[in-house]
Design an enzyme around this catalytic site. Structure first.
Site, PDB file in Angstrom:
ATOM      1  N   GLU A  84       0.833  -1.207   0.000  1.00  0.00           N
ATOM      2  CA  GLU A  84       0.000   0.000   0.000  1.00  0.00           C
ATOM      3  C   GLU A  84       0.869   1.260   0.000  1.00  0.00           C
ATOM      4  OE1 GLU A  84      -3.052  -0.119  -0.546  1.00  0.00           O
ATOM      5  OE2 GLU A  84      -3.627  -2.177  -0.026  1.00  0.00           O
ATOM      6  N   ARG A  94     -18.331  -0.355   4.904  1.00  0.00           N
ATOM      7  CA  ARG A  94     -19.425  -1.020   4.180  1.00  0.00           C
ATOM      8  C   ARG A  94     -20.128  -2.021   5.087  1.00  0.00           C
ATOM      9  NH1 ARG A  94     -19.175  -5.512   1.530  1.00  0.00           N
ATOM     10  NH2 ARG A  94     -16.923  -5.598   1.742  1.00  0.00           N
TER      11      ARG A  94
END
Ligand code: PCA
Length: 218
Positions: A84, A94
């Protein structure tokens, strides 16, 4: 090995989202106590919970005073080890975390900068994995769930600790998890452990980074 041996902190998460295991902890836990490039590896498990994860991380940073920190998390559906590049200052979940929290559009750190870059040599680390034949990529987003939350909190905390370098890696499902998700890619635990060893060895040996276009290494 005594307590003056410099330390590397590896973190993994507990299982979440109905999965029986979290591959990050399966791999990270296997390296607890290992010695890599003159550093002892300490593995710490973080809860997959927005509220508790950073408190656990801060406790580990204070207890072990690592020279380098690599946080690891599961990214179900990804086929490669994802290095990352950037942590962003937002939580936008979510699904609920393991404590039932589901923050939406909330900053990780109120008044913190919009983003932090990893301070590990991700291009050199990518090249090392590619050379070893381990599927890997640079990722431009760690998402907006607990992993990005921990990545951002880690970079925020280490920004004030001189000389401490840190970053985040997402890993695929384990084969036994992928069997529950039709067609999902996976990576064997031993390959992930081998990859983490290589990543740490490369990060500890590399100052600065290799200037290689990410696409050029694929
Ligand atoms: N993966 C989740 C949180 C914990 C984990 O292993 C994520 O990508 O945010």
């Amino acid at each position: 090995m005594n307590r003056t041996t410099p330390c590397v902190l590896l973190t993994g998460f507990d299982a979440f989202g109905g999965e029986p295991v979290n591959p990050s902890w399966e791999a990270v836990g296997a390296l607890h106590g290992a010695r890599i490039a003159g550093h002892r590896v300490v593995a710490a498990q973080l809860p997959t919970a927005f509220g508790l994860s950073l408190a656990a991380l801060r406790r580990a940073l204070t207890a072990h005073r690592p020279a380098l920190v690599l946080a690891v998390g599961q990214a179900g559906g990804r086929a490669r080890i994802s290095l990352e590049r950037v942590a962003i200052n937002v939580d936008d979940a979510r699904i609920a975390d393991n404590a039932g929290a589901q923050p939406v559009d909330v900053p990780v750190v109120a008044d913190g900068p919009a983003a932090y870059f990893a301070t590990l040599p991700i291009k050199a680390m990518l090249a090392a994995l590619q050379r070893a034949g381990i599927p890997a990529e640079i990722s431009q987003s760690a998402g907006t769930y607990v992993c990005n939350h921990v990545f951002y909190g880690l970079m925020h905390a280490t920004a004030k600790r001189r000389g401490v370098r840190a970053g985040f890696v997402h890993i695929p499902y384990l084969p036994e998890q992928a069997a529950r998700h039709a067609g999902a890619p996976s990576m064997a635990r031993d390959d992930v452990v081998r990859a983490l060893r290589l990543l740490l060895r490369t990060a500890l040996a590399t100052r600065g980074d290799a200037r290689i276009a990410a696409g050029a290494i694929d």
